[in-house]
Write a protein that holds these residues in place. Structure first.
Motif, PDB file in Angstrom:
ATOM      1  N   VAL A 193       0.860  -1.184   0.000  1.00 18.15           N
ATOM      2  CA  VAL A 193       0.000   0.000   0.000  1.00 18.15           C
ATOM      3  C   VAL A 193       0.893   1.230   0.000  1.00 18.15           C
ATOM      4  CG1 VAL A 193      -1.822   1.255   1.195  1.00 18.15           C
ATOM      5  CG2 VAL A 193      -1.810  -1.247   1.223  1.00 18.15           C
ATOM      6  N   LEU A 194       0.743   2.066  -1.013  1.00 15.18           N
ATOM      7  CA  LEU A 194       1.594   3.237  -1.187  1.00 15.18           C
ATOM      8  C   LEU A 194       0.911   4.477  -0.640  1.00 15.18           C
ATOM      9  CD1 LEU A 194       2.677   2.639  -4.911  1.00 15.18           C
ATOM     10  CD2 LEU A 194       3.936   1.981  -2.852  1.00 15.18           C
ATOM     11  N   PRO A 195       1.680   5.425  -0.138  1.00 17.37           N
ATOM     12  CA  PRO A 195       1.100   6.741   0.178  1.00 17.37           C
ATOM     13  C   PRO A 195       0.899   7.542  -1.099  1.00 17.37           C
ATOM     14  CG  PRO A 195       3.441   6.718   0.692  1.00 17.37           C
ATOM     15  CD  PRO A 195       3.091   5.319   0.293  1.00 17.37           C
ATOM     16  N   VAL A 196       0.080   8.567  -1.024  1.00 16.04           N
ATOM     17  CA  VAL A 196      -0.205   9.382  -2.203  1.00 16.04           C
ATOM     18  C   VAL A 196       1.078   9.991  -2.762  1.00 16.04           C
ATOM     19  CG1 VAL A 196      -1.436  11.425  -3.025  1.00 16.04           C
ATOM     20  CG2 VAL A 196      -2.554   9.840  -1.426  1.00 16.04           C
ATOM     21  N   ARG A 197       2.001  10.351  -1.906  1.00 17.45           N
ATOM     22  CA  ARG A 197       3.243  11.002  -2.340  1.00 17.45           C
ATOM     23  C   ARG A 197       4.137  10.060  -3.147  1.00 17.45           C
ATOM     24  NH1 ARG A 197       5.540  15.800  -0.373  1.00 17.45           N
ATOM     25  NH2 ARG A 197       3.738  15.910   1.022  1.00 17.45           N
ATOM     26  N   ARG A 303     -11.694  13.199  -4.255  1.00 14.60           N
ATOM     27  CA  ARG A 303     -10.444  13.903  -3.998  1.00 14.60           C
ATOM     28  C   ARG A 303      -9.831  13.286  -2.737  1.00 14.60           C
ATOM     29  NH1 ARG A 303      -8.592  18.982  -5.276  1.00 14.60           N
ATOM     30  NH2 ARG A 303      -9.661  18.537  -7.256  1.00 14.60           N
ATOM     31  N   VAL A 304      -8.667  12.660  -2.909  1.00 10.92           N
ATOM     32  CA  VAL A 304      -8.019  11.924  -1.829  1.00 10.92           C
ATOM     33  C   VAL A 304      -6.728  12.646  -1.457  1.00 10.92           C
ATOM     34  CG1 VAL A 304      -7.016   9.722  -1.112  1.00 10.92           C
ATOM     35  CG2 VAL A 304      -9.025   9.758  -2.603  1.00 10.92           C
ATOM     36  N   GLN A 305      -6.579  12.925  -0.178  1.00  7.60           N
ATOM     37  CA  GLN A 305      -5.390  13.618   0.349  1.00  7.60           C
ATOM     38  C   GLN A 305      -4.586  12.646   1.200  1.00  7.60           C
ATOM     39  OE1 GLN A 305      -5.707  17.816   1.965  1.00  7.60           O
ATOM     40  NE2 GLN A 305      -5.216  16.770   3.871  1.00  7.60           N
ATOM     41  N   GLU A 306      -3.266  12.803   1.159  1.00 12.39           N
ATOM     42  CA  GLU A 306      -2.429  11.893   1.943  1.00 12.39           C
ATOM     43  C   GLU A 306      -2.705  12.074   3.428  1.00 12.39           C
ATOM     44  OE1 GLU A 306       1.733  12.600   1.516  1.00 12.39           O
ATOM     45  OE2 GLU A 306       1.473  14.754   1.224  1.00 12.39           O
ATOM     46  N   ASN A 307      -2.540  10.985   4.155  1.00 11.88           N
ATOM     47  CA  ASN A 307      -2.847  10.991   5.576  1.00 11.88           C
ATOM     48  C   ASN A 307      -1.906  11.926   6.336  1.00 11.88           C
ATOM     49  OD1 ASN A 307      -4.913   8.996   5.317  1.00 11.88           O
ATOM     50  ND2 ASN A 307      -3.306   7.426   5.173  1.00 11.88           N
ATOM     51  N   ALA A 308      -2.401  12.430   7.448  1.00  8.49           N
ATOM     52  CA  ALA A 308      -1.628  13.411   8.218  1.00  8.49           C
ATOM     53  C   ALA A 308      -0.313  12.824   8.713  1.00  8.49           C
ATOM     54  CB  ALA A 308      -2.468  13.919   9.387  1.00  8.49           C
ATOM     55  N   ARG A 318      -0.400  16.448  -0.235  1.00  6.34           N
ATOM     56  CA  ARG A 318      -0.660  16.249  -1.663  1.00  6.34           C
ATOM     57  C   ARG A 318      -1.962  15.495  -1.856  1.00  6.34           C
ATOM     58  NH1 ARG A 318       5.328  14.779  -4.216  1.00  6.34           N
ATOM     59  NH2 ARG A 318       6.362  16.703  -3.508  1.00  6.34           N
ATOM     60  N   THR A 319      -2.595  15.757  -2.990  1.00  9.21           N
ATOM     61  CA  THR A 319      -3.888  15.156  -3.290  1.00  9.21           C
ATOM     62  C   THR A 319      -3.845  14.505  -4.662  1.00  9.21           C
ATOM     63  OG1 THR A 319      -4.738  17.221  -4.236  1.00  9.21           O
ATOM     64  CG2 THR A 319      -5.127  16.828  -1.886  1.00  9.21           C
ATOM     65  N   VAL A 320      -4.790  13.612  -4.888  1.00  6.97           N
ATOM     66  CA  VAL A 320      -4.947  12.950  -6.176  1.00  6.97           C
ATOM     67  C   VAL A 320      -6.432  12.720  -6.403  1.00  6.97           C
ATOM     68  CG1 VAL A 320      -4.714  10.629  -5.193  1.00  6.97           C
ATOM     69  CG2 VAL A 320      -4.180  11.008  -7.603  1.00  6.97           C
ATOM     70  N   ASP A 321      -6.858  12.833  -7.655  1.00  7.10           N
ATOM     71  CA  ASP A 321      -8.250  12.565  -8.017  1.00  7.10           C
ATOM     72  C   ASP A 321      -8.395  11.087  -8.353  1.00  7.10           C
ATOM     73  OD1 ASP A 321      -9.093  15.142  -7.670  1.00  7.10           O
ATOM     74  OD2 ASP A 321      -8.814  15.722  -9.755  1.00  7.10           O
ATOM     75  N   LEU A 340      -7.429   2.454  -1.490  1.00  9.48           N
ATOM     76  CA  LEU A 340      -7.989   2.344  -2.832  1.00  9.48           C
ATOM     77  C   LEU A 340      -7.049   1.524  -3.704  1.00  9.48           C
ATOM     78  CD1 LEU A 340      -8.958   6.086  -3.156  1.00  9.48           C
ATOM     79  CD2 LEU A 340     -10.552   4.234  -2.754  1.00  9.48           C
ATOM     80  N   THR A 341      -7.604   0.566  -4.446  1.00 12.46           N
ATOM     81  CA  THR A 341      -6.823  -0.236  -5.385  1.00 12.46           C
ATOM     82  C   THR A 341      -7.245   0.104  -6.798  1.00 12.46           C
ATOM     83  OG1 THR A 341      -8.415  -2.060  -5.260  1.00 12.46           O
ATOM     84  CG2 THR A 341      -6.535  -2.129  -3.750  1.00 12.46           C
ATOM     85  N   GLY A 342      -6.291   0.106  -7.692  1.00 17.78           N
ATOM     86  CA  GLY A 342      -6.559   0.434  -9.083  1.00 17.78           C
ATOM     87  C   GLY A 342      -5.266   0.708  -9.807  1.00 17.78           C
TER      88      GLY A 342
END
Length: 358
Positions: A193-197, A303-308, A318-321, A340-342
């Protein structure tokens, strides 16, 4: 050496391309992805044959106190055959009047799996059963995802032919029962599981999982996944045109005598199975060969933002759609912490490209 031998069908394909095919010989020649077909076959075998050994502790007269010396009962459990059965029962019972005795059973099924057209597959199951298949899907998920959906549909309809009969009956069964025509595969339990960054170009097209917090959710809207287009000049239908993240029309009419290249001269077919309002198969005009209808699906943007706890000191979050489809819509709201997986895809910004001077 003698004359060069041409592969079977090459002369007919060349004649169709050059427009010299005789009447009745107009055919559509498509490039077959042999790797995708192999993935489809092996994924179907996985769904059909994967099993686990589960233990069932024997209880005496419903009492929680069991004999410690008694060995637990073991049985072979096929999770995806069971899941296919749940999908079929939910579709076939959705339009029928359930008796009071069946209410409890329906509630239990709803708790086990809330989906009617989505097959949830544990990625660890897939990797343990066929590591080569799992690695192929992980490496080129965007390429193989349509073949996974086809395999899931063939698997469910093969296990439960009643769904296929209800689907082909356009008279009353489709209205009476909530029988779906499209199936989706939801892979979960990814190994990493990767972080958004951590999303980089190396993850484009690959199967991956990210963790983050939902900050915004859009309205649910329809999306065209696969379109069928009818040529306005000759009436020939071009079925199963995949959409490349925007409205994608056929670049050329399949009729060699038409050769229509104008994108505005193709009409989107909305009806199911290429049928008109009377339920008859639609006429494809001089070219013949009526096609199936277009395939739509619900979609929603998150809109998904990286965890604190994953934000480096002194950095902005950082965010990703994220686009979710089908039965995954309306399952996450603002403030939810999700995994989220994809796959990461690159979509051009049409509004930016349409600006003057660009």
């Amino acid at each position: 050496g003698g004359p060069r031998q041409r592969r079977p069908g090459a002369e007919a394909a060349n004649a169709a391309i050059q427009g010299t095919a005789a009447a009745g010989e107009a055919q559509a020649f498509e490039v077959v992805d042999e790797g995708g077909e192999l993935v489809r076959v092996r994924f179907h075998e996985f769904l059909q044959n994967y099993s686990e050994i589960v233990n069932e502790q024997t209880m005496a007269d419903g009492n929680d106190m069991a004999d410690e010396d008694e060995d637990p009962t073991q049985r072979q459990y096929y999770p995806y055959l069971e899941q296919a059965g749940q999908l079929a029962r939910r579709q076939l019972k959705s339009g029928s009047s359930a008796s009071p005795d069946e209410d409890d059973e329906d509630e239990e099924e709803a708790e086990m799996s809330p989906f009617s057209s989505t097959l949830c597959v544990n990625y660890r199951h897939l990797h343990s059963y066929d590591p080569d298949l799992a690695e192929a899907i992980e490496g080129e998920y965007v390429r193989f995802e349509p073949y996974l959906r086809r395999a899931a549909k063939e698997f469910v309809l093969g296990c439960h032919p009643a769904l296929d009969r209800a689907n082909n009956n356009a008279g009353g069964t489709m209205k009476e029962y909530n029988v779906v025509t499209s199936y989706f595969v939801a892979l979960y339990n990814c190994s990493t599981v990767l972080p958004v960054r951590a999303l980089r170009t190396g993850t484009i097209g690959r199967f991956s999982a990210i963790s983050g917090t939902v900050t915004r959710a859009s309205d649910v809207r329809p999306e065209l996944l696969v379109g069928s287009f009818r040529c306005k000049k000759c009436g020939l239908v071009a079925p199963d045109v995949p959409q490349q993240y925007h409205l994608t029309r056929p670049p050329l009419c399949r009729n060699p005598r038409c050769q229509n290249r104008a994108s505005g001269e193709f009409r989107l077919e909305i009806g199911l199975g290429g049928r008109d309002g009377d339920g008859d198969a639609g006429d494809a005009g001089p070219g013949g060969g009526g096609g199936g209808g277009s395939e739509f699906v619900d979609w929603q943007r998150l809109r998904v933002q990286e965890n604190a706890d994953e934000i480096p000191p002194g950095s902005m979050p950082r965010t990703v759609d994220v686009v979710v489809r089908n039965e995954m819509v309306e399952r996450a709201k603002a403030g939810d912490r999700v995994v989220l997986t994809g796959s990461l895809v690159v979509v051009p910004d049409g509004s930016a490209l349409a600006r003057a001077g660009e």
